[in-house]
Design an enzyme around this catalytic site. Structure first.
Site, mmCIF file in Angstrom:
data_model
loop_
_atom_site.group_PDB
_atom_site.id
_atom_site.type_symbol
_atom_site.label_atom_id
_atom_site.label_comp_id
_atom_site.label_asym_id
_atom_site.label_seq_id
_atom_site.Cartn_x
_atom_site.Cartn_y
_atom_site.Cartn_z
ATOM 1 N N ASP A 62 91.130 91.224 20.149
ATOM 2 C CA ASP A 62 90.406 92.205 21.004
ATOM 3 C C ASP A 62 89.535 93.263 20.088
ATOM 4 O OD1 ASP A 62 91.426 91.635 23.663
ATOM 5 O OD2 ASP A 62 93.317 92.114 22.690
ATOM 6 N N ARG A 94 90.144 117.073 16.478
ATOM 7 C CA ARG A 94 91.543 117.101 17.157
ATOM 8 C C ARG A 94 92.499 116.099 17.038
ATOM 9 N NH1 ARG A 94 91.855 115.587 22.675
ATOM 10 N NH2 ARG A 94 89.664 115.121 23.434
ATOM 11 N N ALA A 154 80.191 109.251 16.612
ATOM 12 C CA ALA A 154 78.963 108.876 16.322
ATOM 13 C C ALA A 154 78.422 109.319 15.299
ATOM 14 C CB ALA A 154 78.055 108.623 17.312
ATOM 15 N N SER A 178 78.651 104.691 17.127
ATOM 16 C CA SER A 178 77.578 104.205 16.541
ATOM 17 C C SER A 178 77.172 104.890 15.370
ATOM 18 C CB SER A 178 76.244 103.882 17.717
ATOM 19 O OG SER A 178 76.825 103.363 18.615
ATOM 20 N N THR A 186 84.837 109.274 4.165
ATOM 21 C CA THR A 186 84.897 109.246 2.739
ATOM 22 C C THR A 186 86.359 109.238 2.475
ATOM 23 O OG1 THR A 186 84.710 111.629 2.650
ATOM 24 C CG2 THR A 186 82.606 110.154 2.340
ATOM 25 N N ARG A 243 84.876 115.182 9.159
ATOM 26 C CA ARG A 243 86.196 116.219 9.378
ATOM 27 C C ARG A 243 86.968 116.076 10.706
ATOM 28 N NH1 ARG A 243 82.141 121.239 7.790
ATOM 29 N NH2 ARG A 243 82.214 120.815 5.676
ATOM 30 N N HIS A 289 79.305 99.962 -5.970
ATOM 31 C CA HIS A 289 78.667 99.747 -7.371
ATOM 32 C C HIS A 289 79.395 100.715 -8.496
ATOM 33 C CE1 HIS A 289 75.726 96.460 -6.598
ATOM 34 N NE2 HIS A 289 75.687 97.097 -5.546
#
Length: 571
Positions: free
Chosen positions: A88, A189, A166, A148, A171, A186, A120
């Site tokens: 799925d 909730r 989106a 997206s 990181t 960040r 890299h």
């Protein structure tokens, strides 16, 4: 493999809306799709499950590719490297997935999103395009929606049930149930918190100015703390082991605190040892007979008549070592054997004998350690105790709680509510919070905690220490998830404490624990224990005021806000 095949009857809707294929494709189109999958399998060795659709317009050049049942790859998706996707899963149009990437089940990847499971090197001695590549890989859990135009970088792990907004640039790791957004991403909730984060700030011009100032200070602190974290950890390394601060003796807790601080600020293990060496040291510290961890160079305290340990570092090491290993993607080497053999009757007899009248903190800390040992036993596939022991624990607590305070124990004339409130934090951390069980009488808890927070013996001026502030902040946060009772007062207290706490950071060395008797804390000098605790406190205070996303971290260890394991048996 992406060439258009003239023999495949085309329907552009399936290329761009592949989820329609299962319901709307004709028998001829289904046969053509299976032929396309066979050619792809022959060319790349791909493993493709049942009821899948792979657009002929997608560019698929994997080293290894496994696609689970009922999954789809839309037009212009670009997939290379080592990709393993569960059932799925959907790769929407223009998705890029490269390097080593592992997806759980029911992962939706939005259009124009990139999962880059490689990187890299950037050494200055050669041009970037000639640098070697590295790959730590990306792991995504089950039931995850990735929006997206998201970018997820190498080395990131995203937990189960997450939502990535989106445009986010991810990181660092994302915990289970988290909703994150932004660049860098960040925490917004917890997905289960349908009420959302508190958003109100103090009204009027003064409140607006103070709120903006706190926002800026919190964001600046987050940047500075991350930049200084490597030096802070190096300061606590004596060349062989971790110490709380220079000049102190090495301890097990210092090693665990170093792992927690590095996870919070750097999203990686401390650099003084390879990750595997951290794991080996902490696992080797556990006594294989009892499952407990003694202090370095010490022996385990003698057990009581019922076989259980009463006090000492060994009890806290159940928490600190267990969670440090969890942060390192490992687990204790042995179950806690004494806990595994406890019957419900033995446990309730012990609970009756705990010193509730005058040492409620010690009673609560014992329950914290016992319940956490039961957690690790469950995680290791061992019994948490004899059948019914955990249920007996919660049954005892729910029938002994004081409905007027929401707590256990009684205030003492010489210390007020200190023992009761601090014991409540330890007790509920290990039981209700850790196993995801709602606390009883949350309104009364908030009343009791806010009353205690006005005690001038412990709060105001420079009298706060990490233990006392944490033991108010966490109950306010925990009970506040169940009720809006006195939310404005809780928020105002948290904002005042946040303002004070930010001023305690020492450049390059972290936080001190704060004023406390020698037996209960390391004192005012900055060290690992104070830093680990105040970082968790800052998150709780910031979340109570609607600002935790500014910190860019969320505790995952001893002070994690989410349950560590849901208790499936009703209590």
């Amino acid at each position: 493999m992406n060439a258009q095949d003239d023999r495949v009857p085309q329907d552009g809707r399936f290329d761009y809306c592949p989820w329609l294929f299962e319901k709307e494709a004709t028998p001829e189109q289904r046969a053509a799709q299976l032929a396309h999958q066979r050619r792809l399998t022959a060319a790349t060795g791909a493993e493709i499950g049942d009821r899948c659709y792979l657009s002929p317009l997608a560019a698929l050049h994997p080293d290894r590719f496994r696609l689970g049942d009922a999954s789809y790859v839309a037009a212009h998706a670009y997939l290379t490297g080592d990709i393993d996707a569960g059932a799925d899963c959907t790769f929407n149009p223009f998705t890029t997935v490269r390097g080593k990437v592992t997806l759980g089940e029911a992962v939706r990847i939005g259009a124009h999103t990139s999962l880059l499971g490689f990187n890299h090197s950037t050494a200055p001695d050669r041009r970037v395009h000639r640098q070697p590549t590295t790959s730590r890989g990306i792991t995504v859990g089950d039931d995850v929606w990735i929006g997206s135009h998201v970018v997820i970088l190498d080395g990131v792990t995203i937990g189960d049930h997450c939502v990535i907004g989106a445009g986010a640039v991810v990181t660092r790791d994302v915990p289970d149930w988290a909703m994150v957004a932004g660049n860098p991403a960040r925490f917004i909730r917890d997905r289960r918190d349908t009420r959302g984060r508190p958003a109100r700030r103090p009204g009027g011009a003064e409140g607006t100015r103070r709120g903006a100032d706190l926002d800026a200070r919190l964001a600046d602190f987050a940047v500075a703390a991350r930049e200084q974290a490597p030096a802070l950890l190096a300061r606590a390394w004596d060349g062989e082991r971790y110490v709380d601060r220079p000049g102190a003796r090495p301890t097990v807790r210092a090693h665990c605190d170093a792992v927690e601080v590095a996870d919070l600020l750097l999203g990686a293990p401390p650099a003084q040892l390879p990750a595997v060496a951290h794991v080996e040291r902490l696992r080797a510290a556990q006594d294989p007979v009892t499952g407990l961890v003694p202090e370095l160079g010490a022996t385990l305290p003698a057990p009581a008549a019922d076989g259980l340990v009463d006090d000492g570092a060994a009890l806290y090491h159940v928490l600190s070592v267990g969670y440090a290993l969890r942060l390192l993607d490992s687990a204790p080497a042995h179950p806690v054997r004494a806990v595994a053999g406890v019957t419900p009757r033995q446990l309730t007899d012990r609970l009756d004998r705990l010193p509730w009248a005058d040492r409620a903190w010690h009673a609560g800390s014992w329950i914290d350690s016992f319940a956490t040992a039961a957690l690790w036993n469950l995680e290791l596939g061992a019994e948490p105790g004899a059948p019914g022991t955990l249920e007996a624990l919660f049954g005892w607590l729910l029938t002994r709680v004081d409905p007027w305070t929401g707590m256990w124990g009684r205030p003492a004339g010489d210390s007020g509510r200190l023992q009761v409130v601090n014991g409540y934090y330890r007790l509920t951390r290990g039981s209700f919070a850790q196993f995801g069980v709602a606390v009883p009488h949350p309104e009364r808890v908030i009343d009791t905690v806010l009353d205690h927070a006005r005690d001038p013996r412990y709060f105001g001026g420079e009298r706060e220490n990490a233990c006392n502030v944490l033991d108010v902040a966490h109950p306010l946060w925990l009970a506040g998830r169940a009720t809006g009772h006195r939310a404005d007062e809780a928020r105002a207290w948290a904002e005042d404490q946040l303002d004070r706490a930010l001023g305690r950071w020492r450049e390059g060395s972290g936080f001190g624990f704060g004023p406390a008797p020698e037996s209960t804390g390391p004192g005012r000098e900055p060290g690992l224990q104070g830093t680990e605790m105040w970082l968790a406190i800052l998150w709780l205070l910031a979340d109570l005021t609607g600002r935790s996303d500014l910190l860019g971290y969320r505790p995952r260890g001893v002070h994690r806000p989410e349950p560590a394991r849901a208790l499936t048996t009703p209590v």
